[in-house]
Write a protein that holds these residues in place. Structure first.
Motif, PDB file in Angstrom:
ATOM      1  N   UNK A  39       0.840  -1.194   0.000  1.00 19.47           N
ATOM      2  CA  UNK A  39       0.000   0.000   0.000  1.00 19.47           C
ATOM      3  C   UNK A  39       0.875   1.244   0.000  1.00 19.47           C
ATOM      4  N   UNK A  40       0.564   2.155  -0.906  1.00 16.61           N
ATOM      5  CA  UNK A  40       1.250   3.444  -0.962  1.00 16.61           C
ATOM      6  C   UNK A  40       0.196   4.536  -1.027  1.00 16.61           C
ATOM      7  N   UNK A  41       0.599   5.734  -0.634  1.00 18.34           N
ATOM      8  CA  UNK A  41      -0.319   6.869  -0.674  1.00 18.34           C
ATOM      9  C   UNK A  41       0.152   7.825  -1.756  1.00 18.34           C
ATOM     10  N   UNK A  42      -0.734   8.081  -2.714  1.00 22.05           N
ATOM     11  CA  UNK A  42      -0.450   9.013  -3.804  1.00 22.05           C
ATOM     12  C   UNK A  42      -1.591  10.013  -3.883  1.00 22.05           C
ATOM     13  N   UNK A  43      -1.273  11.277  -3.766  1.00 21.11           N
ATOM     14  CA  UNK A  43      -2.270  12.347  -3.828  1.00 21.11           C
ATOM     15  C   UNK A  43      -3.415  12.124  -2.845  1.00 21.11           C
ATOM     16  N   UNK A  44      -3.094  11.598  -1.684  1.00 21.32           N
ATOM     17  CA  UNK A  44      -4.103  11.406  -0.643  1.00 21.32           C
ATOM     18  C   UNK A  44      -4.917  10.134  -0.794  1.00 21.32           C
ATOM     19  N   UNK A  45      -4.686   9.360  -1.854  1.00 20.83           N
ATOM     20  CA  UNK A  45      -5.407   8.115  -2.068  1.00 20.83           C
ATOM     21  C   UNK A  45      -4.495   6.925  -1.764  1.00 20.83           C
ATOM     22  N   UNK A  46      -5.084   5.886  -1.183  1.00 20.01           N
ATOM     23  CA  UNK A  46      -4.326   4.665  -0.915  1.00 20.01           C
ATOM     24  C   UNK A  46      -4.352   3.810  -2.180  1.00 20.01           C
ATOM     25  N   UNK A  47      -3.168   3.492  -2.685  1.00 21.15           N
ATOM     26  CA  UNK A  47      -3.025   2.668  -3.880  1.00 21.15           C
ATOM     27  C   UNK A  47      -2.478   1.310  -3.454  1.00 21.15           C
ATOM     28  N   UNK A  48      -3.192   0.241  -3.800  1.00 15.15           N
ATOM     29  CA  UNK A  48      -2.751  -1.111  -3.472  1.00 15.15           C
ATOM     30  C   UNK A  48      -2.117  -1.741  -4.706  1.00 15.15           C
ATOM     31  N   UNK A  49      -0.927  -2.276  -4.535  1.00 16.70           N
ATOM     32  CA  UNK A  49      -0.219  -2.964  -5.603  1.00 16.70           C
ATOM     33  C   UNK A  49      -0.077  -4.422  -5.207  1.00 16.70           C
ATOM     34  N   UNK A  50      -0.467  -5.329  -6.093  1.00 17.23           N
ATOM     35  CA  UNK A  50      -0.390  -6.757  -5.826  1.00 17.23           C
ATOM     36  C   UNK A  50       0.786  -7.347  -6.589  1.00 17.23           C
ATOM     37  N   UNK A  51       1.681  -8.036  -5.866  1.00 16.18           N
ATOM     38  CA  UNK A  51       2.822  -8.689  -6.481  1.00 16.18           C
ATOM     39  C   UNK A  51       2.634 -10.193  -6.348  1.00 16.18           C
ATOM     40  N   UNK A  52       2.546 -10.900  -7.460  1.00 13.30           N
ATOM     41  CA  UNK A  52       2.335 -12.339  -7.456  1.00 13.30           C
ATOM     42  C   UNK A  52       3.614 -13.053  -7.034  1.00 13.30           C
ATOM     43  N   UNK A  53       3.481 -13.950  -6.066  1.00  9.43           N
ATOM     44  CA  UNK A  53       4.624 -14.694  -5.534  1.00  9.43           C
ATOM     45  C   UNK A  53       4.270 -16.177  -5.532  1.00  9.43           C
ATOM     46  N   UNK A  54       5.141 -16.993  -6.091  1.00  8.77           N
ATOM     47  CA  UNK A  54       4.995 -18.450  -6.034  1.00  8.77           C
ATOM     48  C   UNK A  54       6.080 -18.985  -5.102  1.00  8.77           C
ATOM     49  N   UNK A  55       5.670 -19.827  -4.186  1.00  4.96           N
ATOM     50  CA  UNK A  55       6.619 -20.376  -3.225  1.00  4.96           C
ATOM     51  C   UNK A  55       6.142 -21.741  -2.766  1.00  4.96           C
ATOM     52  N   UNK A  56       7.032 -22.501  -2.159  1.00  4.37           N
ATOM     53  CA  UNK A  56       6.675 -23.802  -1.596  1.00  4.37           C
ATOM     54  C   UNK A  56       6.232 -23.595  -0.164  1.00  4.37           C
ATOM     55  N   UNK A  57       5.133 -24.223   0.191  1.00  3.56           N
ATOM     56  CA  UNK A  57       4.646 -24.052   1.553  1.00  3.56           C
ATOM     57  C   UNK A  57       3.514 -25.004   1.868  1.00  3.56           C
ATOM     58  N   UNK A  58       3.023 -24.888   3.091  1.00  6.93           N
ATOM     59  CA  UNK A  58       1.939 -25.713   3.575  1.00  6.93           C
ATOM     60  C   UNK A  58       1.055 -24.836   4.458  1.00  6.93           C
ATOM     61  N   UNK A  59      -0.250 -24.924   4.274  1.00  4.59           N
ATOM     62  CA  UNK A  59      -1.199 -24.134   5.059  1.00  4.59           C
ATOM     63  C   UNK A  59      -1.897 -25.062   6.038  1.00  4.59           C
ATOM     64  N   UNK A  60      -2.000 -24.613   7.282  1.00  6.93           N
ATOM     65  CA  UNK A  60      -2.711 -25.368   8.314  1.00  6.93           C
ATOM     66  C   UNK A  60      -3.525 -24.403   9.162  1.00  6.93           C
ATOM     67  N   UNK A  61      -4.650 -24.852   9.694  1.00  3.67           N
ATOM     68  CA  UNK A  61      -5.369 -24.010  10.663  1.00  3.67           C
ATOM     69  C   UNK A  61      -4.643 -24.048  12.007  1.00  3.67           C
ATOM     70  N   UNK A  62      -4.914 -23.073  12.855  1.00  2.00           N
ATOM     71  CA  UNK A  62      -4.345 -23.100  14.196  1.00  2.00           C
ATOM     72  C   UNK A  62      -5.036 -24.183  15.012  1.00  2.00           C
TER      73      UNK A  62
END
Length: 152
Positions: A39-62
């Protein structure tokens, strides 16, 4: 045959380390795709930039016990753990996994003993949640009018 008693062994000669399970953990990992939100602020507006990332991992609930440790108001939130060898996520980063925004609340390195992976605790980010549309209330049925009776 000589029986060696544990009292005769020096602690410095005993391997007291944690067993290396890096190969086992690597077997559980799959390819995950996340979008890191910047997130960056330009001219008073919040601009969201999405960067695609591929990685090895595992998701688990708590686990239940891990949720009990959280403060009472946070227990009902959606929490996940991500185990990965990807080290570039930081606390308070917002990531999107499987279409849901999560905020990283904790980063734990497990680099010792050759593990070389990190554990991230993430909570569903409600800041960017769209407000659900209220469901329309059904209009009440008109009551029958007793003044207009048909008489034959």
């Amino acid at each position: 045959m000589t029986i060696i008693n544990a009292k005769d062994k020096l602690l410095s000669s005993v391997n007291l380390g944690v067993p290396n399970v890096a190969d086992v953990v690597q077997g559980w990992l799959s390819t995950l795709t996340a979008s890191k939100v910047t997130k960056t602020i330009e001219d008073g507006d919040v601009i969201e930039t999405y960067t695609l990332i591929r990685f090895s991992g595992m998701i688990q609930p708590l686990k239940g016990i891990e949720l009990e440790i959280k403060s009472e108001g946070e227990r009902h939130w959606e929490w996940i753990k991500i185990y990965t060898d990807y080290a570039n996520f930081e606390v308070d980063d917002c990531i999107n996994i499987q279409g849901k925004d999560y905020r990283i609340k904790q980063k734990r390195p497990y680099e010792k003993y050759g593990y070389g992976f990190f554990r991230y605790e993430c909570v569903k980010d409600f800041e960017n949640e769209p407000t659900p549309e209220p469901e329309p209330t059904p209009e009440p049925e008109p009551e029958p009018d007793d003044n207009n009776e048909d008489t034959e």
